[in-house]
Every structure is written in structure tokens, then in C-alpha cells.
Design a protein around this motif. Structure first.
Motif, short mmCIF file in Angstrom:
data_model
loop_
_atom_site.label_atom_id
_atom_site.label_comp_id
_atom_site.label_asym_id
_atom_site.label_seq_id
_atom_site.Cartn_x
_atom_site.Cartn_y
_atom_site.Cartn_z
N LYS A 1 -8.34 -9.01 -1.67
CA LYS A 1 -6.91 -9.10 -1.85
C LYS A 1 -6.16 -8.03 -1.49
N ALA A 2 -6.61 -6.37 -1.80
CA ALA A 2 -5.85 -5.60 -1.38
C ALA A 2 -6.97 -4.10 -1.33
N VAL A 3 -6.45 -3.26 -0.63
CA VAL A 3 -7.33 -1.97 -0.75
C VAL A 3 -6.13 -0.91 -1.10
N HIS A 4 -6.64 -0.27 -2.30
CA HIS A 4 -5.74 0.86 -2.87
C HIS A 4 -6.25 2.01 -2.73
N ASP A 5 -5.40 3.19 -2.28
CA ASP A 5 -5.79 4.63 -2.00
C ASP A 5 -4.82 5.37 -2.83
N PRO A 6 -4.88 5.38 -4.01
CA PRO A 6 -3.94 6.03 -4.85
C PRO A 6 -3.86 7.72 -4.61
N ASP A 7 -4.96 8.39 -4.32
CA ASP A 7 -4.92 9.65 -4.16
C ASP A 7 -5.03 10.16 -2.57
N GLY A 8 -4.91 9.33 -1.85
CA GLY A 8 -5.01 9.50 -0.17
C GLY A 8 -6.20 10.00 0.21
N ILE A 9 -7.42 9.42 -0.29
CA ILE A 9 -8.68 9.79 0.25
C ILE A 9 -8.59 9.98 1.83
N GLU A 10 -8.36 8.67 2.22
CA GLU A 10 -8.65 8.20 3.59
C GLU A 10 -7.28 8.59 4.25
N GLY A 11 -6.37 9.05 3.88
CA GLY A 11 -5.00 9.23 4.76
C GLY A 11 -3.94 9.22 3.57
N ILE A 12 -2.60 8.55 3.82
CA ILE A 12 -1.74 8.52 3.25
C ILE A 12 -1.86 7.89 2.15
#
Length: 345
Positions: A190-201
């Protein structure tokens, strides 16, 4: 050459004669190097030569006279050779006319990783793998596989920009099967979260919404070889091996009935209708029984059992034999500072 300068090591220039212009390639490359780089070049090797090497000897003599560098050998063109490509997509494949094949489509993402996942399928005589490039539509096929990626959210957006999300939905409506590996598996949720900007913004992206799960990127990366057992619906358990390399943690109700049980964890999710299969496991097609099981699930009911590990070793051995027979290995070992025994060639 920058690496050679930094490491203070000798260099051998290798050129592919099958592409043409091999002497211009070798002579021109050497001429364009700085004096210090030229001094590091200890010789040349010509690769993928077809025919009688004696016909090439005048050219070899000319090259040695013009450059003052020896030709250390000429490697023959090895038909049907399989060697894994480190970081490239190998698109050529031979399929016999009239043969019953399973059609597989793989959309190529901007940061597609682990291309070798598809080598066992490319070498399978009953599988036709088609790589789909930017601007192309996913063709009619039996199975779509979304590959791994070095940046899930960026490539998820790229997938949508190319209209592949709509192609995939149409494919599923017509009864086709869909598989996601690693980053491709993350996109199925359903979603991909990257709260710390591991892979980008930093931020979150809506995924394809085809499986009831979500993925969150974390700083600690999973990197491990694994083995275990896979059991697809309606089939017997089969051994599976491979490796995981990803930065995400995936959670959700879809994982309540895993398809793969590994040494220390579980992996593998399938949709309730049996059309969609996702897993983190790279190399899943290399185990013969696991590959056969997935092909059967995808629609190839009588798939041949292919030993990919054997094919890979045969390719490596063929290449090693050709190198030993056609290169001046004594001189090459001397360049590397390797001491040889008295029986060495």
C-alpha cells in the motif's frame, strides 16, 4: 587507469574483436594515455576472435611493432557461453520456433538491481524473457516480474510515469500472474515510507496497493544469505536458497501466511486470489525445484528442471580453459608477482 595509478599495479588492455576495429581500439587507447599510464600497460589481449588465429598474426606483429607492447594472447569466441553480468541487463535469448514457452515481462527501472535474478529464466528453454524499456508498454504475457531496485520510491514513481501500473492492472484483469522481488515486492504493498531519507528525500509514497502490507526504510540494511523451504498453494514444499539485501522492513496482514520459511525468519506473500507473489529473496530462480514451482504457478505446467548452478559452473570452466590454453599465463603471472610451480603452463 586512475585506480591502477592509485594501486600502483600493471595493466593489460583487452579489446573485443567481434565489434570490429580492434587494432585501432588498442593502439588508440594506448596513445591517449599519459606517459605514466602508458608505462603501466604491459600488454594486450584480443577477445572473441572467430577463425584461424594465424590469419591475425600480421596484425598482431604490426601492433607489437607500433606500440612496443606484447600481445599476451587471443581468446576465441565461445558460442553459447554463459557468464553472469555484474551490473547490466543481458537481453538476447534463443527460443526454438513453435516451442511452448512461458512469456515473462520485466520492466527495467532506472535503478534496477540484481539483474542476475533473471539469468536462470533467460537460460530456460521454455521461458521467453522480455525486458521492457522506458516508453514501452508491458506486452501480453503470462508473468510480469517487478525487479529489485536501489531506490524503491524513485523507481515506483518511474513505473507510474511509464504507465506500467495501468499495464499491470490490465494484465491482472486478464488473469496474468505478477511477481515482485525485493524493491519490486515493496512496490506491491500500500505504501513505502522513508522518514529518515535513507534513499533520497524523506517522505512516503503510495505504492500499487495490490498486497495488504507497507514498508518503512531503516538505516540498518539487511544483507544475508539464507536457505529454507518454499511452498506455493497446491504444491509440495521445495528447498530454496538465495540472499537478501534491502533497507526496508515490511509489515502487514498479508504476511500472516508466509510462503517461504527461512533459517531465522519467514518471507514470501501471495494474494488471496493467487495471482500476485512477492518476496525479498534474490536468487530464488537458481534452485531448480523452486524455479520449477514458480513457473508452474505462473502457468507452465510441465516445466523442465534446469540446474542453473551447473550451467554457471560450466560457463566459468569453459572460460578458464580458454584463458589457460590461449594466453601467455606465465608472463601474466609474472606481472602479478605470482610464483609458479615447475609444472605450471
Amino acid at each position: 587507469m586512475g585506480f591502477a595509478e592509485k594501486a600502483d599495479c600493471p595493466v593489460v588492455i583487452i579489446a573485443d574483436i567481434d565489434k570490429g576495429g580492434v587494432f585501432a581500439h588498442l593502439y588508440g587507447t594506448l596513445a591517449l594515455l599519459s606517459e605514466s599510464e602508458q608505462s603501466r600497460v604491459k600488454g594486450f589481449v584480443i577477445n572473441r576472435f572467430r577463425g584461424d588465429v594465424k590469419l591475425l598474426e600480421p596484425g598482431l606483429q604490426w601492433l607489437e611493432e607500433k606500440t612496443g607492447k606484447p600481445v599476451l594472447g587471443v581468446l576465441p569466441y565461445l558460442h553459447g557461453l554463459h557468464l553472469e553480468a555484474e551490473d547490466a541487463v543481458i537481453s538476447h535469448q534463443h527460443v526454438e520456433d513453435g516451442q511452448r514457452v512461458l512469456k515473462v515481462a520485466v520492466p527495467i527501472l532506472t535503478r534496477t538491481s540484481n539483474h542476475t535474478d533473471f539469468d536462470p529464466l533467460r537460460l530456460h528453454p521454455e521461458v521467453d524473457v522480455h525486458f521492457v524499456g522506458k516508453g514501452q508498454s508491458i506486452p501480453e504475457c503470462d508473468l510480469v516480474i517487478i525487479p529489485g531496485t536501489k531506490n524503491t520510491r524513485t523507481d515506483l514513481e518511474f513505473l507510474k510515469e511509464n504507465g506500467w501500473d495501468q499495464d499491470i492492472l490490465r494484465h491482472l484483469r486478464y488473469g496474468g500472474k505478477l511477481m515482485g522481488i525485493c524493491g519490486g515486492y515493496q512496490m506491491l504493498g500500500k505504501a513505502v515510507h522513508d522518514p529518515d531519507g535513507i534513499e533520497g528525500i524523506a517522505g512516503s509514497s503510495d505504492a500499487l496497493g495490490l498486497l495488504d502490507l507497507e514498508t518503512t526504510m531503516i538505516r540498518e540494511k539487511t544483507l544475508t544469505r539464507v536457505s529454507g523451504v518454499m511452498q506455493l498453494p497446491g504444491q509440495d514444499p521445495v528447498p530454496v536458497t538465495g540472499y537478501e539485501i534491502h533497507a526496508g522492513v515490511t509489515k502487514g496482514p498479508a504476511l500472516n501466511q508466509p510462503l517461504i520459511r527461512l533459517d531465522q525468519e519467514v518471507d514470501g506473500v501471495m494474494s488471496d486470489d493467487g495471482q500476485i507473489f512477492g518476496a525479498y529473496l534474490h536468487g530464488v530462480f537458481e534452485e531448480p525445484d523452486a524455479c520449477t514451482a514458480i513457473l508452474k504457478w505462473a502457468g507452465l505446467k510441465e516445466a523442465s528442471r534446469i540446474d542453473y548452478h551447473l550451467l554457471r559452473e560450466e560457463g566459468i570452466n569453459r572460460m578458464a580453459d580458454a584463458i589457460e590454453e590461449n594466453l601467455d599465463m606465465r608472463r601474466i603471472f609474472e606481472l602479478c608477482g605470482v610464483q609458479q610451480s615447475g609444472n605450471a603452463p
